[in-house]
Scaffold this motif. Structure first.
Motif, short mmCIF file in Angstrom:
data_model
loop_
_atom_site.label_atom_id
_atom_site.label_comp_id
_atom_site.label_asym_id
_atom_site.label_seq_id
_atom_site.Cartn_x
_atom_site.Cartn_y
_atom_site.Cartn_z
N PHE A 148 24.98 -39.13 26.10
CA PHE A 148 24.70 -38.21 27.20
C PHE A 148 24.35 -38.97 28.47
N SER A 149 23.52 -39.99 28.34
CA SER A 149 23.09 -40.77 29.50
C SER A 149 24.27 -41.42 30.21
N ASP A 150 25.19 -41.99 29.44
CA ASP A 150 26.34 -42.66 30.03
C ASP A 150 27.28 -41.69 30.73
N LEU A 151 27.43 -40.49 30.15
CA LEU A 151 28.36 -39.51 30.71
C LEU A 151 27.76 -38.75 31.88
N ALA A 152 26.48 -38.41 31.80
CA ALA A 152 25.85 -37.56 32.81
C ALA A 152 25.73 -38.24 34.16
N THR A 153 25.74 -39.57 34.15
CA THR A 153 25.50 -40.30 35.40
C THR A 153 26.77 -40.86 36.04
N VAL A 154 27.94 -40.43 35.57
CA VAL A 154 29.19 -40.91 36.14
C VAL A 154 29.97 -39.74 36.73
N ASP A 155 30.98 -40.07 37.51
CA ASP A 155 31.85 -39.06 38.12
C ASP A 155 32.81 -38.53 37.06
N PHE A 156 32.69 -37.25 36.73
CA PHE A 156 33.50 -36.64 35.68
C PHE A 156 34.99 -36.81 35.95
N ALA B 8 27.50 -31.89 26.67
CA ALA B 8 26.40 -31.75 27.63
C ALA B 8 26.51 -32.77 28.77
N GLY B 9 26.88 -34.01 28.41
CA GLY B 9 27.02 -35.04 29.43
C GLY B 9 28.16 -34.76 30.39
N LEU B 10 29.29 -34.32 29.86
CA LEU B 10 30.44 -33.99 30.70
C LEU B 10 30.13 -32.81 31.62
N ARG C 93 27.61 -31.94 38.76
CA ARG C 93 26.93 -32.86 39.68
C ARG C 93 25.43 -32.58 39.77
N LEU C 94 24.82 -32.35 38.62
CA LEU C 94 23.38 -32.09 38.58
C LEU C 94 22.61 -33.40 38.81
N PRO C 95 21.52 -33.35 39.57
CA PRO C 95 20.73 -34.56 39.80
C PRO C 95 19.98 -34.98 38.54
N MET C 96 19.71 -36.27 38.41
CA MET C 96 18.95 -36.79 37.28
C MET C 96 17.60 -37.28 37.80
N PRO C 97 16.54 -36.47 37.62
CA PRO C 97 15.21 -36.88 38.09
C PRO C 97 14.80 -38.22 37.50
#
Length: 314
Positions: free
Chosen positions: A52-60, A178-180, A186-190
């Motif tokens: 999830f961490s790797d996917l959520a923080t990259v450009d889909f 969830a990550g994708l 483009r949700l922010p990651m606090p």
């Protein structure tokens, strides 16, 4: 020599962590039961967080590669069909289900992420590889283990429902979705969440590798020698020899090609043994292939990476 060192730097840290697991088991710091629970914890919690961490923080849009996902799917399907044909060599039909599953089902989720992280610093294309292969791994495992059940009970409605439920509730697939979705929206990651997720995710690889090593038993590796060696050959060399040249011809390079190598040539997953036992199979062949491929993949994956590095493909 540089290419060989590159390959060893990618593979040996992974297997040294597994050797630590073997050592901890021998000196009594980890029991087989504890290692099994640790494996389950990594699979259900830590590894999904890492993915999830790797996917959520990259450009889909930049990450998605339809061609790569489709290749992983059809290469996996091809491996299953080849293993099915080879399984006809064994007169004992009761072991065919275990043989097929042990031949194709990689520990790509854990080792795939470990290798690619070690080489490129992130999980790279590994999550996309899991999208293309992991659902098929699970569905076909239940199919072949049911069709070649020792008591010939075959498929029934209950088995089909449990298969679909297993796929839908697979922690890694849920984490990928969830990550994708997080990335696509483009949700922010606090910062607090990012640091928490990063800390949990970073524990997945070393903990999972140590737990896998702690379950290793050399004696069990020779329970069914001939089918075990045949399945190990297919898993580590045969499938790669068929599908890696196809991947190269299709233009896959760098982390995409390295991920394909790991998908095709990594050790058979321990969960295959757990599934075979839980579905009424003997389990000896499954455990033998897991042990053999775990032991030998240190050399075969290093060889594949060295060859591709020497050809300037990774």
């Amino acid at each position: 020599m540089d290419n060989l060192l590159f390959s060893l730097n990618a593979t040996m840290p992974v297997f040294l962590m597994m050797l630590l697991g073997v050592l901890f088991r021998r000196i009594g710091w980890l029991s087989e039961d504890t290692a099994g629970k640790l494996n389950s914890f990594v699979f259900k919690a830590l590894l999904p967080v890492l993915v999830f961490s790797d996917l959520a923080t990259v450009d889909f849009a930049a990450l998605w590669d339809t061609k790569f996902v489709l290749f992983c799917f059809f290469a996996t399907l091809g491996c299953i069909l080849i293993a099915w044909v080879v399984s006809l060599l064994w007169r004992d039909k009761a072991i065919r289900g275990e043989f097929i599953q042990a031949s194709y089902r990689s520990s790509a989720a854990l080792l795939g992420v470990a290798f690619i992280q070690n080489m490129y610093g992130t999980s790279g294309m590994a999550p996309l590889m899991m999208i293309g292969s992991v659902p098929l791994y699970n569905i076909m495992a239940v199919l072949v283990l049911s069709i070649f059940h020792p008591e010939h009970s075959g498929l029934d409605v209950k088995t089909i429902k449990s298969t679909l439920k297993g796929v839908v509730t697979n922690p890694i697939l849920i984490a990928i979705a969830a990550g994708l979705l997080w990335s696509a929206l483009r949700l922010p990651m606090p910062t607090i969440l990012e640091k928490t997720v990063s800390s949990l995710g970073s524990a997945a690889t070393p903990m999972g590798l140590i737990a896998m090593g702690a379950t290793f038993s050399l004696k069990r590796a020779f329970g069914r020698a001939k089918p075990a060696v045949t399945a190990a050959f297919l898993k580590l060399i045969g499938f790669g020899a068929i599908f890696i040249p196809i991947a190269v011809a299709l233009g896959f390079r760098e982390d995409a090609l390295a991920t394909i190598v790991v998908m095709l040539g990594s050790a058979t997953t321990v969960s295959g043994f757990v599934m075979a036992k839980s579905m009424g199979h003997e389990g000896v062949l499954s455990s033998s292939v897991v042990m053999l491929t775990t032991l030998l993949s240190a050399f075969t994956i290093t060889g594949w990476l060295w060859l591709l590095r020497s050809l300037a493909l990774i």
